[in-house]
Structures are given as structure tokens and as C-alpha cells.
Design an enzyme around this catalytic site. Structure first.
Site, short mmCIF file in Angstrom:
data_model
loop_
_atom_site.label_atom_id
_atom_site.label_comp_id
_atom_site.label_asym_id
_atom_site.label_seq_id
_atom_site.Cartn_x
_atom_site.Cartn_y
_atom_site.Cartn_z
N PHE A 124 -5.18 5.03 1.41
CA PHE A 124 -5.38 5.26 -0.31
C PHE A 124 -4.42 6.42 -0.49
O PHE A 124 -4.17 7.31 0.19
CB PHE A 124 -6.47 5.76 -0.56
CG PHE A 124 -7.62 4.60 -0.76
CD1 PHE A 124 -8.40 4.13 0.49
CD2 PHE A 124 -7.96 4.12 -1.83
CE1 PHE A 124 -8.86 3.00 0.36
CE2 PHE A 124 -8.99 3.15 -2.06
CZ PHE A 124 -9.52 2.54 -0.74
N ALA A 125 -3.42 6.21 -1.59
CA ALA A 125 -2.65 7.36 -1.97
C ALA A 125 -2.64 7.40 -3.38
O ALA A 125 -1.85 6.87 -4.29
CB ALA A 125 -1.04 7.05 -1.67
N ILE A 126 -3.54 8.38 -3.89
CA ILE A 126 -4.03 8.43 -5.22
C ILE A 126 -3.31 9.72 -5.66
O ILE A 126 -3.50 10.86 -5.03
CB ILE A 126 -5.46 8.48 -5.26
CG1 ILE A 126 -6.13 7.27 -4.81
CG2 ILE A 126 -5.78 8.60 -6.95
CD1 ILE A 126 -5.76 5.92 -5.48
N TYR A 129 -1.15 12.53 -3.45
CA TYR A 129 -1.11 12.13 -2.00
C TYR A 129 0.06 11.08 -1.79
O TYR A 129 0.26 10.85 -0.62
CB TYR A 129 -2.58 11.54 -1.76
CG TYR A 129 -3.46 12.65 -1.29
CD1 TYR A 129 -3.89 13.54 -2.36
CD2 TYR A 129 -4.05 12.77 -0.10
CE1 TYR A 129 -4.93 14.41 -2.06
CE2 TYR A 129 -4.96 13.86 0.15
CZ TYR A 129 -5.54 14.78 -0.84
OH TYR A 129 -6.36 15.49 -0.69
N ASP A 214 -7.03 7.88 6.83
CA ASP A 214 -6.58 8.72 5.82
C ASP A 214 -5.01 9.07 5.59
O ASP A 214 -4.34 8.40 6.54
CB ASP A 214 -6.84 10.30 6.11
CG ASP A 214 -8.32 10.66 5.83
OD1 ASP A 214 -9.07 9.93 5.06
OD2 ASP A 214 -8.62 12.10 5.64
N ILE A 215 -4.40 9.40 4.60
CA ILE A 215 -2.97 9.31 4.42
C ILE A 215 -2.31 10.44 4.73
O ILE A 215 -1.16 10.73 5.00
CB ILE A 215 -2.73 8.93 3.03
CG1 ILE A 215 -1.22 8.51 2.86
CG2 ILE A 215 -2.99 9.87 1.85
CD1 ILE A 215 -0.69 7.14 3.12
N HIS A 236 -15.25 12.96 15.30
CA HIS A 236 -14.65 14.19 14.50
C HIS A 236 -13.93 15.38 15.32
O HIS A 236 -14.79 15.61 16.45
CB HIS A 236 -15.37 14.61 13.38
CG HIS A 236 -15.08 15.42 12.54
ND1 HIS A 236 -14.32 16.65 12.62
CD2 HIS A 236 -14.72 15.08 11.24
CE1 HIS A 236 -13.94 17.04 11.51
NE2 HIS A 236 -14.01 16.17 10.32
N GLU A 306 -17.81 10.08 4.05
CA GLU A 306 -18.16 10.27 5.44
C GLU A 306 -19.58 10.40 5.79
O GLU A 306 -19.90 10.11 6.96
CB GLU A 306 -17.28 11.66 5.81
CG GLU A 306 -17.32 11.68 7.48
CD GLU A 306 -16.23 12.90 7.77
OE1 GLU A 306 -15.28 12.61 8.15
OE2 GLU A 306 -16.73 14.03 7.51
N ASP A 329 -6.36 17.54 14.64
CA ASP A 329 -5.80 18.50 13.74
C ASP A 329 -5.48 19.75 14.70
O ASP A 329 -6.27 20.37 15.54
CB ASP A 329 -7.13 19.11 13.05
CG ASP A 329 -6.50 20.03 11.70
OD1 ASP A 329 -5.57 20.54 12.24
OD2 ASP A 329 -7.17 20.18 10.81
N1 UDP Z 1 -7.26 10.68 -1.40
C1 UDP Z 1 -6.02 10.47 -2.39
N2 UDP Z 1 -5.97 11.24 -3.39
C2 UDP Z 1 -6.67 12.36 -3.57
C3 UDP Z 1 -7.75 12.83 -2.76
C4 UDP Z 1 -7.72 11.79 -1.71
O1 UDP Z 1 -5.39 9.63 -2.18
O2 UDP Z 1 -6.28 13.28 -4.54
C5 UDP Z 1 -7.34 9.86 -0.16
C6 UDP Z 1 -6.31 9.98 0.69
O3 UDP Z 1 -5.97 8.65 1.64
C7 UDP Z 1 -6.98 11.19 1.79
C8 UDP Z 1 -8.28 10.56 1.71
O4 UDP Z 1 -8.59 10.21 0.51
O5 UDP Z 1 -6.36 10.97 2.91
C9 UDP Z 1 -9.40 11.78 2.25
O6 UDP Z 1 -9.12 13.10 1.60
P1 UDP Z 1 -8.50 14.35 2.15
O7 UDP Z 1 -7.61 13.72 3.22
O8 UDP Z 1 -8.11 15.16 1.23
O9 UDP Z 1 -9.93 14.70 2.96
P2 UDP Z 1 -9.97 15.58 4.34
O10 UDP Z 1 -9.35 15.03 5.26
O11 UDP Z 1 -9.15 16.99 3.63
O12 UDP Z 1 -11.32 15.83 4.52
MN MN Z 2 -7.30 13.81 5.45
#
Ligand code: UDP
Ligand code: MN
Length: 355
Positions: A124-126, A129, A214-215, A236, A306, A329
Site C-alpha cells: 500500500f502506498a497511500i 507513502y 509495509d512500504i 516483531h 496488527e 529495525d
Molecule cells: N500506509 C500508507 N499511507 C499512510 C499510512 C500508512 O500507505 O498514510 C501504509 C504503508 O504501506 C505503511 C503501512 O500502511 O507501510 C503501515 O503504516 P506504517 O508503516 O506507518 O506503520 P509502522 O510501521 O510505523 O507501524
Molecule cells: Mn511500516
């Protein structure tokens, strides 16, 4: 006389009805049912049915008889020595935990290559992102399922911002436009619904396995078919050494994602999981239902989708577990057990990128 013929020779009229009504209907159905999405869309309707049927009925088994490993040269597997002495490599339900040093990729490649598996990587690339796409795709071409057929399913509200990345043969980018959500929590929660809808409508016709990632990540070492199984989840990086009562499961009984303090196997990350298309459909659908029930009850699980994923994996044990090598990470340092860092978080300014 003609009336008698009409009664006792009904094929005459039926013949005409067949040509005039039924045949055009068959052609329309064949065109409509394929929707132009899958590789089978070039086949007539009857052939597609035959293809689907062959996969399900016995004739699919004949194809499997052709799969056979060649003569190979590798050191003997040990029965009296452990592959790793510093980490667990098996769960009590006999799911392997994948660490470096536990698998022979040549054997696995021979098995998976002969099955000619196709893998869909769902990302997902919203909104902002989309900036992560370039590095994600470039590093995936270097490290993710090299030599296999891969569809990158990019779900985005900004199709124009998808970069042009050179892909190896048999690999393609499929851009799927979806609406965005104002809250970033809703973007994450919505992933399950979108995956379930697109799996049913498209992915099932195009790939054998689905991997959801995740992207905001980059690949930095080999990630191959050793991860594939009916379902797999990833430990995790923040909790792989933690006691279950410290896992950040949803602890409010009112939520569908609720897990009691004396339950839970591992804390799985939503940033990397997958399985066969059928199993991922079940997973996404069930998590989505939990999310909708929560919404109706005005409750939102603490870590969004999650939390629901963790509840699903408690009740439906994954058949493979990936070590944190597969979702690391660098902010957490590099512990000795971690011989490889295969898929690593790209640092981001949360407040900036989410708004
Ligand atoms: N995502 C996105 N746009 C946003 C928020 C989230 O595309 O505005 C998607 C994206 O693929 C991202 C995933 O949702 O990798 C999970 O969110 P994020 O990586 O911010 O969560 P974290 O890894 O920080 O817990
Ligand atoms: Mn992430």
C-alpha cells in the site's frame, strides 16, 4: 399437422431459440466473467472453467508426478546436531522458525521452481507513502524472490506517482487505484478489506502465494521461497524476546482482537505476512470482519490491523514463522542472533509523513 409436429418435434423451435438467445448469451458470459484481468482472460469461458477444474480435480495430481529433484551435492543433514543452538527453530505445532542457517535454498529452489510458483507482493502506498516506492521496488528486484514470477500489486491513491523501475523478466507492476483515508489508522485498518476484495476478484486468478508488506522498508539481503507456506507470520523485532504478558495485544475484552494475558504464542508484525492465496483470503476476510464488528461497537484495537492479525494467528496457527531477520529495525541495534538483516525499516518522520 404442423401443430402435431410442433408438439412432437420440439427441437425445431428449441434449435432456433438456442441460436438466437443462448449462443449470444454464452459469448457475453464468457467476456463478462473474465473481466480482462487474468492471464486466462484470453481463453474462452469453457477453457477457463476447464483450467480451474483441473486445478481442483484429480487431473492436477498427474502434473505433480513430474516434480523430482535432480542429483545434488550438499552436506548430509545432521540428526544428532542442532542447526542453531542459540535460537528456537520449531514451534510446538511443528511450524519451522526461519533463521539463517536452517535451510538449504538450493533444495527449496528446485522444489518451488518445478512448481513454477507465482508470487504476489501486496503493498500500500497511500498519500505521502509513495515516496518509499522507488527504493522498495529497486531493492525487491535485487533480493525478493529472484528468478521467480512476481506481481507487485501497488494499491495507491496516486497512480501517477508510481515510479518506473526496471524489472526482470516475468515480473510486473500492477497499479490498483484505491481511495485514501484521512486518518492513517484507517489506512492500516482498511488494508484487510482491500486485500480480501482484490484477492477474490483478481489475485486468485494470477498468483499462487500472496505476501503483504509495509512500504516504508527496503530489502537488504536474500528473501526467497523459504518463507512460503500455507500461512506465515513474522516475529516483531521489538518483542521476539519478550514474555507474552508484555506483548502489546489488544487487552480490552470488548474488542474482537482481545487476547488474555495468559494466552498468545508470539507477537507477530503486520509489516510482513502471507501464505497461499486461499489462506490469505481467509485471514484478510476474518480480520476485516473483526475490524467491522469493533467499529459497530465503537472500539478500535490498540495496534489496528496488527492486533486483529495477532488474534487470527492465535486461533489459526501459522505454518511457518519468520525470524526478525525478515523484519528488522536498525534502531534496535544488531544482536548476535541476527546473522542477516533481510528486510529493514526505512527511518521516517511519523508526524511529517502521515499528514
Ligand atoms: N500506509 C500508507 N499511507 C499512510 C499510512 C500508512 O500507505 O498514510 C501504509 C504503508 O504501506 C505503511 C503501512 O500502511 O507501510 C503501515 O503504516 P506504517 O508503516 O506507518 O506503520 P509502522 O510501521 O510505523 O507501524
Ligand atoms: Mn511500516
Amino acid at each position: 399437422m404442423s401443430e402435431v409436429q410442433w408438439i412432437y418435434a420440439p427441437w425445431k423451435i428449441k434449435h432456433k431459440i438456442f441460436i438466437l438467445i443462448f449462443l449470444p448469451f454464452v459469448f457475453w458470459l464468457s467476456w463478462y466473467s473474465n473481466g480482462g484481468n487474468s492471464w486466462t482472460s484470453s481463453l474462452p469461458f469453457s477453457c477457463k472453467l476447464h483450467y480451474d477444474h483441473a486445478r481442483r480435480d484429480g487431473s492436477y495430481l498427474d502434473h505433480l508426478l513430474e516434480i523430482r529433484l535432480p542429483r545434488m551435492n550438499y552436506s548430509q543433514p545432521e540428526t544428532m546436531n542442532l542447526l542453531r543452538t542459540d535460537v528456537a527453530v520449531l514451534t510446538p505445532w511443528f511450524a519451522p522458525i526461519i533463521w539463517d542457517g536452517t535451510f538449504n535454498i538450493d533444495i527449496l529452489n528446485h522444489q518451488f521452481k518445478q512448481r513454477d510458483v507465482r508470487i504476489g507482493l501486496v503493498i500500500f502506498a497511500i498519500k505521502k507513502y509513495v515516496v518509499f516506492l522507488q527504493l522498495f521496488l529497486e531493492t525487491a528486484e535485487t533480493f525478493f524472490m529472484v528468478g521467480y514470477k512476481v506481481n507487485y500489486y501497488i494499491l495507491t491513491d496516486r497512480p501517477k506517482d508510481v515510479p518506473n523501475v526496471t524489472l526482470a523478466e516475468g515480473r510486473r507492476v500492477v497499479v490498483l487505484k484505491i481511495p485514501s483515508h484521512a486518518r492513517w489508522q484507517d489506512v492500516c485498518l482498511n488494508r484487510m478489506e482491500i486485500i480480501s476484495v482484490f484477492t477474490k476478484q483478481q489475485f486468485i486468478h494470477e498468483v499462487d502465494y500472496l505476501v503483504s508488506a509495509d512500504i516504508d522498508m527496503r530489502f537488504s539481503d536474500h528473501v526467497g521461497v523459504e518463507i512460503l507456506s500455507d500461512t506465515f507470520g513474522t516475529l516483531h523485532p521489538g518483542f521476539y524476546r519478550a514474555k507474552r504478558q508484555h506483548f502489546t495485544f489488544e487487552r480490552r475484552p470488548a474488542s474482537q482482537a482481545y487476547i488474555a494475558v495468559d494466552e498468545g504464542d508470539f507477537y507477530y508484525a503486520a509489516g510482513f505476512y502471507g501464505g497461499t492465496v486461499d489462506e490469505v483470503y481467509k485471514l484478510a476476510n476474518q480480520c476485516h470482519n473483526g475490524i467491522m464488528t469493533d467499529k459497530a461497537n465503537s472500539i478500535e484495537a490498540v495496534w489496528h490491523e496488527e492486533s486483529h492479525l495477532n488474534k487470527y494467528f492465535l486461533n489459526h496457527k501459522p505454518t511457518k514463522i519468520l525470524s526478525p531477520e525478515y523484519l528488522w529495525d536498525n534502531g534496535m541495534g544488531v544482536p548476535e542472533v541476527l546473522r542477516k538483516r533481510r528486510f529493514v525499516a526505512v527511518p521516517k518522520n511519523h508526524a511529517e509523513i502521515r499528514n
